[in-house]
Design an enzyme around this catalytic site. Structure first.
Site, mmCIF file in Angstrom:
data_model
loop_
_atom_site.group_PDB
_atom_site.id
_atom_site.type_symbol
_atom_site.label_atom_id
_atom_site.label_comp_id
_atom_site.label_asym_id
_atom_site.label_seq_id
_atom_site.Cartn_x
_atom_site.Cartn_y
_atom_site.Cartn_z
ATOM 1 N N THR A 13 9.830 -3.495 -26.096
ATOM 2 C CA THR A 13 8.727 -3.916 -25.222
ATOM 3 C C THR A 13 7.385 -3.622 -25.883
ATOM 4 O O THR A 13 6.562 -4.522 -26.083
ATOM 5 C CB THR A 13 8.811 -3.173 -23.867
ATOM 6 O OG1 THR A 13 10.100 -3.414 -23.300
ATOM 7 C CG2 THR A 13 7.731 -3.624 -22.915
ATOM 8 N N ARG A 45 17.110 -1.208 -34.255
ATOM 9 C CA ARG A 45 18.530 -0.851 -34.302
ATOM 10 C C ARG A 45 19.356 -2.080 -34.705
ATOM 11 O O ARG A 45 20.217 -2.018 -35.532
ATOM 12 C CB ARG A 45 18.923 -0.374 -32.897
ATOM 13 C CG ARG A 45 19.881 0.734 -32.844
ATOM 14 C CD ARG A 45 20.048 1.282 -31.439
ATOM 15 N NE ARG A 45 19.198 0.670 -30.436
ATOM 16 C CZ ARG A 45 18.798 1.261 -29.336
ATOM 17 N NH1 ARG A 45 19.132 2.496 -29.098
ATOM 18 N NH2 ARG A 45 18.048 0.639 -28.441
ATOM 19 N N LYS A 105 5.863 10.120 -24.952
ATOM 20 C CA LYS A 105 5.496 11.382 -24.260
ATOM 21 C C LYS A 105 6.644 12.364 -24.193
ATOM 22 O O LYS A 105 6.441 13.577 -24.232
ATOM 23 C CB LYS A 105 4.956 11.120 -22.857
ATOM 24 C CG LYS A 105 5.900 10.361 -21.930
ATOM 25 C CD LYS A 105 5.717 8.896 -22.078
ATOM 26 C CE LYS A 105 6.861 8.084 -21.565
ATOM 27 N NZ LYS A 105 6.473 6.711 -21.306
ATOM 28 N N VAL A 132 0.254 8.552 -22.559
ATOM 29 C CA VAL A 132 -0.068 8.876 -21.163
ATOM 30 C C VAL A 132 -0.930 7.763 -20.577
ATOM 31 O O VAL A 132 -1.968 7.397 -21.138
ATOM 32 C CB VAL A 132 -0.828 10.223 -21.053
ATOM 33 C CG1 VAL A 132 -1.085 10.561 -19.583
ATOM 34 C CG2 VAL A 132 -0.045 11.347 -21.718
ATOM 35 N N GLY A 187 9.497 -4.556 -17.819
ATOM 36 C CA GLY A 187 9.181 -3.744 -19.007
ATOM 37 C C GLY A 187 8.397 -2.478 -18.682
ATOM 38 O O GLY A 187 7.806 -1.875 -19.577
ATOM 39 N N GLU A 190 11.453 3.272 -18.356
ATOM 40 C CA GLU A 190 12.002 3.862 -19.576
ATOM 41 C C GLU A 190 13.402 3.296 -19.822
ATOM 42 O O GLU A 190 14.033 2.753 -18.906
ATOM 43 C CB GLU A 190 12.101 5.388 -19.410
ATOM 44 C CG GLU A 190 10.770 6.079 -19.281
ATOM 45 C CD GLU A 190 9.852 5.823 -20.466
ATOM 46 O OE1 GLU A 190 10.236 6.103 -21.599
ATOM 47 O OE2 GLU A 190 8.743 5.304 -20.249
ATOM 48 N N LYS A 205 4.029 13.744 -18.963
ATOM 49 C CA LYS A 205 2.644 13.302 -19.166
ATOM 50 C C LYS A 205 1.663 14.360 -18.660
ATOM 51 O O LYS A 205 0.623 14.616 -19.294
ATOM 52 C CB LYS A 205 2.417 11.971 -18.446
ATOM 53 C CG LYS A 205 3.158 10.816 -19.098
ATOM 54 C CD LYS A 205 3.178 9.591 -18.207
ATOM 55 C CE LYS A 205 3.816 8.397 -18.882
ATOM 56 N NZ LYS A 205 4.086 7.286 -17.967
ATOM 57 N N GLY A 307 3.900 -1.268 -19.322
ATOM 58 C CA GLY A 307 4.043 -2.690 -19.655
ATOM 59 C C GLY A 307 3.608 -2.962 -21.073
ATOM 60 O O GLY A 307 2.925 -2.155 -21.711
HETATM 61 P P1 NAP Z 1 12.416 -0.358 -25.843
HETATM 62 O O1 NAP Z 1 12.004 -1.667 -25.288
HETATM 63 O O2 NAP Z 1 13.723 0.224 -25.455
HETATM 64 O O3 NAP Z 1 12.321 -0.473 -27.447
HETATM 65 C C1 NAP Z 1 12.827 0.506 -28.301
HETATM 66 C C2 NAP Z 1 12.848 -0.053 -29.718
HETATM 67 O O4 NAP Z 1 13.253 0.962 -30.618
HETATM 68 C C3 NAP Z 1 13.830 -1.214 -29.897
HETATM 69 O O5 NAP Z 1 13.295 -2.178 -30.739
HETATM 70 C C4 NAP Z 1 15.043 -0.557 -30.566
HETATM 71 O O6 NAP Z 1 15.766 -1.424 -31.419
HETATM 72 C C5 NAP Z 1 14.360 0.507 -31.387
HETATM 73 N N1 NAP Z 1 15.249 1.659 -31.618
HETATM 74 C C6 NAP Z 1 15.697 2.544 -30.707
HETATM 75 N N2 NAP Z 1 16.491 3.458 -31.294
HETATM 76 C C7 NAP Z 1 16.524 3.134 -32.615
HETATM 77 C C8 NAP Z 1 17.156 3.689 -33.744
HETATM 78 N N3 NAP Z 1 17.926 4.772 -33.636
HETATM 79 N N4 NAP Z 1 16.973 3.091 -34.948
HETATM 80 C C9 NAP Z 1 16.181 1.997 -35.069
HETATM 81 N N5 NAP Z 1 15.534 1.426 -34.021
HETATM 82 C C10 NAP Z 1 15.706 1.995 -32.815
HETATM 83 O O7 NAP Z 1 11.334 0.764 -25.487
HETATM 84 P P2 NAP Z 1 9.793 0.558 -25.096
HETATM 85 O O8 NAP Z 1 9.683 0.309 -23.632
HETATM 86 O O9 NAP Z 1 9.150 -0.346 -26.038
HETATM 87 O O10 NAP Z 1 9.257 2.058 -25.295
HETATM 88 C C11 NAP Z 1 9.038 2.579 -26.586
HETATM 89 C C12 NAP Z 1 8.284 3.907 -26.454
HETATM 90 O O11 NAP Z 1 7.047 3.676 -25.804
HETATM 91 C C13 NAP Z 1 8.988 4.961 -25.610
HETATM 92 O O12 NAP Z 1 8.722 6.234 -26.154
HETATM 93 C C14 NAP Z 1 8.334 4.836 -24.240
HETATM 94 O O13 NAP Z 1 8.379 6.024 -23.500
HETATM 95 C C15 NAP Z 1 6.923 4.508 -24.649
HETATM 96 N N6 NAP Z 1 6.129 3.801 -23.659
HETATM 97 C C16 NAP Z 1 6.633 2.698 -23.062
HETATM 98 C C17 NAP Z 1 5.831 2.013 -22.149
HETATM 99 C C18 NAP Z 1 6.322 0.795 -21.442
HETATM 100 O O14 NAP Z 1 5.628 0.332 -20.536
HETATM 101 N N7 NAP Z 1 7.469 0.231 -21.806
HETATM 102 C C19 NAP Z 1 4.534 2.479 -21.862
HETATM 103 C C20 NAP Z 1 4.055 3.623 -22.514
HETATM 104 C C21 NAP Z 1 4.855 4.276 -23.414
HETATM 105 P P3 NAP Z 1 16.550 -2.698 -30.825
HETATM 106 O O15 NAP Z 1 15.489 -3.609 -30.310
HETATM 107 O O16 NAP Z 1 17.272 -3.283 -31.984
HETATM 108 O O17 NAP Z 1 17.434 -2.154 -29.748
HETATM 109 N N1 HSE Z 2 8.047 4.150 -17.874
HETATM 110 C C1 HSE Z 2 6.679 4.492 -17.944
HETATM 111 C C2 HSE Z 2 6.000 4.153 -16.632
HETATM 112 C C3 HSE Z 2 6.019 3.729 -19.067
HETATM 113 O O1 HSE Z 2 6.593 3.461 -15.807
HETATM 114 O O2 HSE Z 2 4.879 4.604 -16.408
HETATM 115 C C4 HSE Z 2 4.620 4.202 -19.363
HETATM 116 O O3 HSE Z 2 4.649 5.475 -19.929
#
Ligand code: NAP
Ligand code: HSE
Length: 434
Positions: A13, A45, A105, A132, A187, A190, A205, A307
């Site tokens: 995402t 991955r 975080k 955060v 999206g 977590e 956070k 998001g």
């Molecule tokens: P996600 O959609 O699950 O994406 C994770 C990515 O990491 C995927 O591309 C996955 O590969 C790759 N990955 C995971 N484990 C791996 C490994 N062992 N080796 C290589 N690649 C690996 O997660 P996300 O929502 O983008 O979140 C990513 C980070 O941002 C997290 O720490 C989350 O807490 C933080 N965050 C997210 C948001 C949000 O709104 N989503 C907001 C703030 C912070 P594949 O695609 O091949 O599976």
């Molecule tokens: N899963 C987290 C949330 C993403 O919903 O706030 C942003 O850190």
């Protein structure tokens, strides 16, 4: 123009949002950074998975080592999530001489001291604006813009998933379990959404903000917390009738330290917030942070907290700051997660003072109210208001609002109430803001 080569670990995402900004708005990022931010490699991955962005040939790889071992990559955004593997990856990146940007975080809350020490030793930096409140620039504000202040309190809606779900629970009367899949599809959630709804994400956070704002180093897992996964719709409705909206809040409040008592009070939980107030009105996946500080007074930050693009906005800002050299200046000065930055003890949670909402399910018989009032009085808890609706069932909900009391006294009173014969279940106890 000079190039700064960027690597990504994770292209889900957030990662694909970052890639989109770097690829579609290279002119903008180059203008801000004074050099081209060139997306060199992105590790995932499963390289065969469809991606939310079109990558130039040769960028995608299934091997994280291709990013770690590329000597031309200067800065890497860790966007893979998780803790153990992410820790190894960040340590390897720092050891390989790369600056790191992260949105993780959970990683910082668990391993901040080790990672920041490793960065200092390697002469590199870690930037984490996206970790955060997503797109809300609260990290930069606390660490730079408010540096003339002593922050006194901080109250945050820090989880977009929960705020999105709570809005639906209030407006549509649906339980959280019916909304969580939508939050995942959009999206916001977590990879393991239990971390959103049980308060873990908010506590992680809050621990990071507590370090930045107060120089405290709380163990996030020791912050008293509850989530919306145990929140009953009955309490959402009761709160609404009383003129309140329930929000999942993380609260940090400085209390004076005297004879070993006091320090930073921290709590996470569903909280009654006066309907119509700015915090109560924060909609959907938005986050908000209310900061009270001694020089500036009260500030209210609000914006998209989860998001793809809001989070990518914060990650790319960190990449630009790193390229410009701004990250290095703040990183060197603030000495985050080091002994030198520690200045406030964490207070005993049972001393924390709040008003409480209590719902007690009890048999509708003479003397019940007197027994409940007696249990509260025995702990010095004063009742501010009381409601009982007529019911045809064997038990009735009794809803009480207390005056301000300590967490410890409220908890002991609830244990006494639960032990009363006419009371059929553990009382529900929620904090009331203000
Ligand atoms: P996600 O959609 O699950 O994406 C994770 C990515 O990491 C995927 O591309 C996955 O590969 C790759 N990955 C995971 N484990 C791996 C490994 N062992 N080796 C290589 N690649 C690996 O997660 P996300 O929502 O983008 O979140 C990513 C980070 O941002 C997290 O720490 C989350 O807490 C933080 N965050 C997210 C948001 C949000 O709104 N989503 C907001 C703030 C912070 P594949 O695609 O091949 O599976
Ligand atoms: N899963 C987290 C949330 C993403 O919903 O706030 C942003 O850190």
């Amino acid at each position: 123009m000079e190039k700064s080569k960027v690597g990504l670990v994770g292209l889900g995402t957030v990662g694909s949002g970052v890639a989109r900004i770097l690829l579609d708005h290279g002119d903008r990022t180059a203008r801000q950074a004074g050099r081209v931010l060139w997306l060199e490699k992105a590790a995932v991955r499963d390289p065969a998975k469809p991606r939310g962005c079109e990558l130039p040939e040769g960028v995608l790889t299934g091997q994280i080592d291709d990013v770690v071992n590329d000597p031309e990559i200067e800065v890497v955004a860790e966007l893979m999530g998780g803790v153990d593997r992410a820790r190894e990856v960040v340590l390897a990146l720092l050891a390989a001489g790369k600056d790191v940007v992260t949105a993780n975080k959970a990683l910082l809350a668990a391993h901040g001291p080790e990672l920041f020490d490793a960065a200092r030793e390697a002469g590199r930096t870690i930037a984490f604006e996206a970790a955060v409140a997503g797109g809300v620039p609260i990290i930069a504000n606390l660490s730079q813009c408010l540096s003339a202040n002593q922050v006194l309190s901080l109250t945050g809606i820090l989880n977009g998933t929960c705020n999105f779900i709570l809005e639906k629970m209030h407006a549509e009367g649906v339980p959280y379990s019916e909304v969580i899949a939508e939050a995942q599809r959009l999206g916001y959630a977590e990879a393991d959404p239990a971390m959103d709804v049980d308060g873990t994400d908010t506590a992680q956070k809050l621990a990071i903000l507590a370090h930045l704002a107060f120089g405290a180093r709380p163990d996030w897992a020791a912050i008293p917390r509850s989530g919306i996964d145990t929140l009953d719709l009955a309490d959402v409705r009761m709160a609404q009738q009383l003129g309140y909206t329930i929000k999942l809040l993380g609260v940090a409040e400085l209390t004076p330290v005297s004879q070993g008592v006091g320090g930073l009070q921290l709590s996470v939980g569903p909280t009654l917030v006066r309907s119509g107030s700015p915090l109560a009105d924060v909609p959907g996946p938005m986050n908000a942070v209310k900061v009270t500080a001694d020089a500036v007074g009260e500030l209210f930050y609000e914006g998209p907290g989860a998001g793809q693009m809001p989070t990518a906005s914060a990650v790319v800002a960190d990449l630009i700051d790193t390229a410009v050299g701004r990250t290095r200046l703040t990183f060197q000065t603030l000495k985050l997660w080091s002994k030198e930055s520690e200045r406030t003890p964490v207070a005993d949670p049972s001393d924390s003072v709040a008003r409480f909402y209590l719902r007690v399910e009890a048999a509708d018989e003479p003397g019940v109210l007197a027994q409940i009032a007696g249990a509260l009085a025995a702990e010095g808890v004063s009742i501010a208001s009381f409601q009982q609706h007529a019911s045809d069932t064997a038990t009735v909900p009794l809803v009480l609002m207390t005056h301000a009391t300590t967490e410890g006294a409220a908890e002991r009173a609830c244990q006494k109430i639960a032990a009363l014969k006419p009371v059929t279940s553990q009382p529900v106890r929620l904090r009331v803001l203000g």
